[in-house]
Scaffold this active site. Sequence first.
Site, short mmCIF file in Angstrom:
data_model
loop_
_atom_site.label_atom_id
_atom_site.label_comp_id
_atom_site.label_asym_id
_atom_site.label_seq_id
_atom_site.Cartn_x
_atom_site.Cartn_y
_atom_site.Cartn_z
N LEU A 35 46.38 17.88 31.81
CA LEU A 35 45.83 19.07 31.16
C LEU A 35 44.37 18.88 30.77
O LEU A 35 43.96 17.83 30.30
CB LEU A 35 46.65 19.40 29.90
CG LEU A 35 48.14 19.66 30.12
CD1 LEU A 35 48.81 20.07 28.80
CD2 LEU A 35 48.40 20.71 31.20
N HIS A 39 43.46 24.52 31.19
CA HIS A 39 44.87 24.77 30.84
C HIS A 39 44.98 25.20 29.38
O HIS A 39 45.75 26.09 29.04
CB HIS A 39 45.70 23.48 31.00
CG HIS A 39 45.79 22.97 32.41
ND1 HIS A 39 45.24 21.78 32.80
CD2 HIS A 39 46.39 23.49 33.50
CE1 HIS A 39 45.50 21.57 34.07
NE2 HIS A 39 46.19 22.60 34.53
N LYS A 151 40.52 30.34 38.35
CA LYS A 151 39.99 29.25 39.18
C LYS A 151 40.76 29.22 40.51
O LYS A 151 40.18 29.00 41.57
CB LYS A 151 40.13 27.94 38.40
CG LYS A 151 40.36 26.68 39.18
CD LYS A 151 39.06 26.07 39.60
CE LYS A 151 39.20 24.74 40.28
NZ LYS A 151 40.39 24.49 41.03
#
Length: 280
Positions: A35, A39, A151
């Site tokens: 992460l 995130h 993204k």
Amino acid sequence: MTAPILRRLTDLRALTTQWHNNGEKIGVVPTMGALHQGHLSLVEAAKAGSDRVIVTIFVNPKQFNNPEDLAKYPRTENEDAQKLVPYGVDAIYVPDPEEIYPQGFATTVSVAGLTNVMEGEFRPGHFDGVATVVAKLFLQTQADRAYFGEKDYQQLMVVRRMALDLDIPVEVIGCPTVREPSGLAMSSRNLRLSPEGLDIAANKHRIMRDLAKELADGAQFDTLAARAETELLAAGFTQVEYIQLRCADTLEPLTHASRPARLFAAAWADGVRLIDNIPV
Ligand code: PAF
């Protein structure tokens, strides 16, 4: 305290059923772990938009077309659980592999059309793997809302189409890309870049932004794309897989930014494949 880590579907279902019985809305953030701030921005959006939040961590073998890429994918469960502490998520679902792909698993979810281009072209089978695992995660978590980063814009479109086509009652929400101060889009793959690789990778956003500006001013895409490719190679990228201008809604290719568009690029730096996209 870290959120409870659940590995069995029965444990997850016990919680989600109780939450739904209480009338609570569930938000899910599907991840493959490692992460980063990108995130965590999805987790923040999920916390703001749902009563309960589940983060899933599963490195999905079916979406890796390259075994070396799968082997090298960072696995950092303990650190991930620590990073989630300040956000107060309700559960972290780290399914045992047989909860996702039990013995005899024989189903593939395949989204046609959207998956033939860009990532689909260069990573055969990738989107079948993504659509299959995400369909399972939606059904297993019984989420009302699911949060994905822009993204991976093509992935966001594929997942949205899949949920719509299969009548999975989940709202798929896209959240803006989070970038390093250098402009580099945050990605778990960035962990594999050396300091020199990070410097090279940072050039991509600058080159794409310059190109997007000219496109927004009405320039034709074809000639500019060739120049951008040369610039990426001059900056130290070793291979450019694609630079494409596509309609933001349908992903149809465009010759100029005649309607809301997105500029997409995939290129290799320092042995790492990096993708990015920006609105035009
Ligand atoms: O974007 C990712 O990390 C993965 O593709 C996803 C959505 C978690 C599915 O494995």
